[in-house]
Design a protein around this motif. Structure first.
Motif, PDB file in Angstrom:
ATOM      1  N   LEU A 284      35.551  41.851  50.842  1.00  0.00           N
ATOM      2  CA  LEU A 284      34.918  43.105  50.448  1.00  0.00           C
ATOM      3  C   LEU A 284      35.917  44.008  49.721  1.00  0.00           C
ATOM      4  O   LEU A 284      35.570  44.669  48.728  1.00  0.00           O
ATOM      5  CB  LEU A 284      34.370  43.818  51.678  1.00  0.00           C
ATOM      6  N   GLU A 285      37.158  44.023  50.202  1.00  0.00           N
ATOM      7  CA  GLU A 285      38.185  44.842  49.564  1.00  0.00           C
ATOM      8  C   GLU A 285      38.546  44.292  48.181  1.00  0.00           C
ATOM      9  O   GLU A 285      38.834  45.055  47.266  1.00  0.00           O
ATOM     10  CB  GLU A 285      39.431  44.907  50.446  1.00  0.00           C
ATOM     11  N   ARG A 286      38.492  42.966  48.038  1.00  0.00           N
ATOM     12  CA  ARG A 286      38.821  42.356  46.757  1.00  0.00           C
ATOM     13  C   ARG A 286      37.693  42.551  45.747  1.00  0.00           C
ATOM     14  O   ARG A 286      37.920  42.640  44.548  1.00  0.00           O
ATOM     15  CB  ARG A 286      39.116  40.865  46.960  1.00  0.00           C
ATOM     16  N   ASN A 287      36.454  42.586  46.249  1.00  0.00           N
ATOM     17  CA  ASN A 287      35.269  42.849  45.421  1.00  0.00           C
ATOM     18  C   ASN A 287      35.070  41.825  44.311  1.00  0.00           C
ATOM     19  O   ASN A 287      34.456  42.114  43.284  1.00  0.00           O
ATOM     20  CB  ASN A 287      35.334  44.266  44.825  1.00  0.00           C
ATOM     21  N   ARG A 288      35.607  40.625  44.510  1.00  0.00           N
ATOM     22  CA  ARG A 288      35.385  39.563  43.520  1.00  0.00           C
ATOM     23  C   ARG A 288      35.614  38.229  44.220  1.00  0.00           C
ATOM     24  O   ARG A 288      36.702  37.984  44.714  1.00  0.00           O
ATOM     25  CB  ARG A 288      36.353  39.718  42.340  1.00  0.00           C
TER      26      ARG A 288
END
Length: 313
Positions: A284-288
């Motif tokens: 989720l933090e990376r969003n990719r």
């Protein structure tokens, strides 16, 4: 008479004579016999259970006895009911409760129990606060369990109150009831090995009422790793090679320390569930991310340095 050998694709050797007659090698019947597995149904119930070889062998014996008893009955011979009360000795996370639940359904499928339901009870369900209440409560819960399995974990807690406690009355009532209703009722008592041994000494007739006393050994590292991968796979995840290596080293240290509070498979379940949460935060933090990222649990997700705190050890 001339003869030649042909080897068809099946691998069976035929002798071909000059009069075009074939004599097949008589090995087909033997192969069929070797492939026959009378315990296939039992194996299918416990195929997902790691280790527990002694337990699985015991269940095969019970199954075989049930089948042969039915054959004896059909032939007009005597066929008595099996007494299936059991006592499980093992540390936390060795599968005692899971196995007990599975047995309730299995015994119903084998026509050994009429209902096959599972009831789990503790001291408070059996022991009363005043004279006469304990026997009444114990008989009531056994009535509910008739036709199924009554499972009491940490059974030695029934005797923790000392001489004036009503726990001993509960034990005495259990002993009588399990004898009276043995044909359609299974009582399974479970707990730590040492405590269960002491518990058996409380009532002279207690140990003899349990024809099956089974030890649930702590899992070895290879078994714990198999359980970890199995748990992850069931949730459609897999561990990367690096994650497997780190988890194996961590579990090896846990097993070597031999902590009494090490929770075996339960500990592994907590590790996998925590790793899944950490993976979710990371992605989720990376969003990719790709589909492969959604499946893989990495060494970063395990957070080895936090595992002891997570499990409360």
């Amino acid at each position: 008479m001339e003869a030649q050998r042909n080897r068809p694709k099946s691998g069976q050797i035929n002798i071909v004579l000059n009069d075009n007659k074939r004599v097949a090698a008589h090995n087909k019947k033997k192969v069929h016999y070797m492939e026959h597995n009378p315990f296939k149904e039992i194996d299918s119930h416990f195929s997902a259970f790691v280790g527990m070889n002694k337990f699985k062998k015991t269940i095969q014996e019970i199954y075989a006895t049930a089948i042969i008893s039915q054959k004896r009955k059909e032939s007009g011979l005597k066929a008595g009911n099996q007494v299936l009360h059991m006592l499980f000795k093992g540390n936390p996370g060795t599968g005692k409760t899971t196995v007990a639940r599975k047995l309730a359904k299995l015994y119903f499928d084998m026509n050994l129990l009429s209902k096959g339901h599972f009831i789990e009870a503790e001291r408070a369900d059996l022991v009363g606060e005043y004279i006469g209440q304990t026997a009444q409560k114990t008989r009531a819960i056994i009535q509910k369990a008739l036709g199924g399995v009554l499972f009491i974990d940490e059974a030695y807690s029934l005797a923790r109150g000392g001489e004036k406690d009503f726990g001993k009355e509960a034990i005495d009532t259990l002993v009588k009831q399990m004898e009276d209703h043995h044909s359609d009722f299974v009582l399974i008592l479970a707990g730590y090995p040492y405590e269960m041994e002491r518990f058996l000494q409380l009532n002279p007739g207690l140990k003899s009422r349990f024809p099956f006393i089974l030890n649930f050994d702590d899992y070895e590292v290879d078994e714990l790793m198999e359980i970890a991968k199995q748990m992850a796979s069931e949730k459609e995840y897999n561990l990367t090679k690096e994650a497997e290596w780190e988890l194996r080293n961590h579990l090896f240290k846990q097993v070597q320390e031999g902590s009494r509070n090490f929770a075996n498979a339960r500990y592994v379940r907590n590790v996998i569930e925590h790793a899944i949460r950490m993976q979710a935060v990371r992605l989720l933090e990376r969003n990719r991310y790709h589909t492969e990222d959604l499946i893989q649990l990495t060494a970063q997700d395990l957070q080895i340095d936090q595992l002891t705190r997570i499990s409360g050890q």
